[in-house]
Design an enzyme around this catalytic site. Structure first.
Site, mmCIF file in Angstrom:
data_model
loop_
_atom_site.group_PDB
_atom_site.id
_atom_site.type_symbol
_atom_site.label_atom_id
_atom_site.label_comp_id
_atom_site.label_asym_id
_atom_site.label_seq_id
_atom_site.Cartn_x
_atom_site.Cartn_y
_atom_site.Cartn_z
ATOM 1 N N THR A 260 0.858 -1.191 0.000
ATOM 2 C CA THR A 260 0.000 0.000 0.000
ATOM 3 C C THR A 260 0.889 1.232 0.000
ATOM 4 O O THR A 260 1.885 1.301 0.726
ATOM 5 C CB THR A 260 -0.937 0.025 1.224
ATOM 6 O OG1 THR A 260 -1.861 -1.065 1.112
ATOM 7 C CG2 THR A 260 -1.732 1.327 1.273
ATOM 8 N N PHE A 262 1.186 5.212 0.697
ATOM 9 C CA PHE A 262 0.595 6.252 1.540
ATOM 10 C C PHE A 262 1.155 7.605 1.137
ATOM 11 O O PHE A 262 2.321 7.713 0.756
ATOM 12 C CB PHE A 262 0.914 6.001 3.014
ATOM 13 C CG PHE A 262 0.320 4.745 3.580
ATOM 14 C CD1 PHE A 262 -0.864 4.792 4.302
ATOM 15 C CD2 PHE A 262 0.933 3.523 3.391
ATOM 16 C CE1 PHE A 262 -1.418 3.637 4.837
ATOM 17 C CE2 PHE A 262 0.383 2.356 3.908
ATOM 18 C CZ PHE A 262 -0.801 2.419 4.636
#
Length: 359
Positions: A260, A262
């Site tokens: 992921t 960010f």
């Protein structure tokens, strides 16, 4: 006096010198912080930190010292100086405690004297930074398996906040239970829908009779599982530590290459480092070749696009905005010239920020 005792005395002298030098370094850091305050500059400067560590690594190599150990030592020294300066960076993240967002935030601000504040939603992270409750905000923007977080893209369009940095966090899912619980005793598995989907194979092979319960985050799942007998959660190692739970299976995700990305949000902009990215939003006129003409700017200047995707503008049906990332900083050449040319060819353009690439 034996040879060993003589050498130990030399070490004692060196230790005293090191302490004196550390005190001098702390005093210099304090003096710099006072000047920054007078001139209105932010205290937190990750670019300076990276330059220090880069230089120290080169010196360590020349002296045949362990890079990992020297880097760890200097991160602690930098942290010591920041605390002495009275620096206290406030960082908002998408809560509750124990989420991947918190893990990412703590990794990015590893050396900062930081206070971490959890927010109940992504808009609340944006709001905390915008009103000054936090200096920085950390929010997920994209997953390598699931794609972009559309809410974040929409909020970036209307926000005055800048993208100050990016973090790439490897997503490792763990099966978490009350201490002492065996896998055969589990009758319920709780987690975020994405986490459950990403661990489907493990669940089918090991927990096929267990009831599946969805919730809003992996951290909340761990919190809930703590209150229910014979329940397990899929969550982070950090959540297991926070809530006093036990991990009985690590890395249960179906796909190991799960990351992921960010964004670190701030009111201030990041300075060029020589290894940067820039994120922009643009739209083009509704005519043949308009998108080609916009993207041609990057091709002509040999600028590498790392991402492009479209989102509905929500102003007119079938009108789209393009979210684009490219390598380079907006203040450096040829990227600044490319942006000027792109603006001429677009109906709308907004620079979200230039920032150091994720390490």
């Amino acid at each position: 006096m034996s040879k060993v005792e003589a050498l130990r005395k030399e070490i004692d002298k060196l230790d005293a010198e090191i302490i004196n030098l550390l005190k001098k370094r702390v005093d210099l850091a304090k003096a710099i912080s006072e000047i920054k305050k007078e001139e209105g500059h932010p205290l937190y400067d990750p670019l300076r930190e990276e330059k220090v560590l880069k230089r120290i690594k080169k010196l360590a190599l020349k002296k045949d010292l362990s890079l990992n150990e020297i880097t760890w030592i200097y991160r602690k020294i930098i942290s010591l100086c920041r605390k002495a300066e009275g620096e206290n960076v406030k960082v908002a993240f998408l809560g509750p405690a124990g989420t991947f967002s918190e893990q990412a935030a703590k990794r990015f601000f590893f050396n900062a004297a930081a206070t971490f504040m959890e927010c109940p939603s992504i808009p609340d992270v944006f709001r905390a930074v915008a009103v000054g409750d936090a200096d920085f905000g950390v929010t997920p923007v994209e997953n390598s398996l699931e794609g972009s977080v559309n809410l974040v893209l929409d909020l970036l369009l209307n926000s005055n906040l800048k993208v100050f940095g990016e973090i790439e966090e490897k997503i490792t899912h763990n099966l978490i239970v009350k201490p002492g619980t065996k896998i055969g005793e589990i009758k319920m598995v709780i987690s975020h829908p994405q986490a459950l989907a990403q661990c489907r194979k493990f669940i089918e092979e090991n927990l096929h009779e267990a009831k599946i319960k969805e919730c809003s985050s992996t951290a909340l799942a761990v919190k809930i599982a703590k209150k229910i007998r014979e329940a397990a959660a899929i969550g982070t190692e950090l959540a297991a530590q926070i809530y006093g739970m036990e991990i009985i299976a690590k890395g249960i995700e179906d796909w190991p290459n799960n990351y992921t990305r960010f964004f670190v949000l701030s009111k201030i902009e990041a300075k060029p480092t020589g290894n940067d990215k820039t994120s922009i939003i643009f739209s083009v006129k509704h005519k043949p070749g308009a998108l080609y003409q916009a993207l041609e700017v990057f091709a002509k200047k040999q600028i590498n696009l790392t991402k492009i995707e479209s989102r509905p503008s929500r102003k007119k049906p079938w009108e789209y905005l393009f979210y684009c990332d490219f390598e380079g900083h907006k203040e450096d050449s040829p990227y600044n010239e490319a942006l000027k040319e792109l603006k001429k060819r677009c109906a709308f353009m907004k620079i979200l920020g230039s920032y150091p690439k994720a390490q």
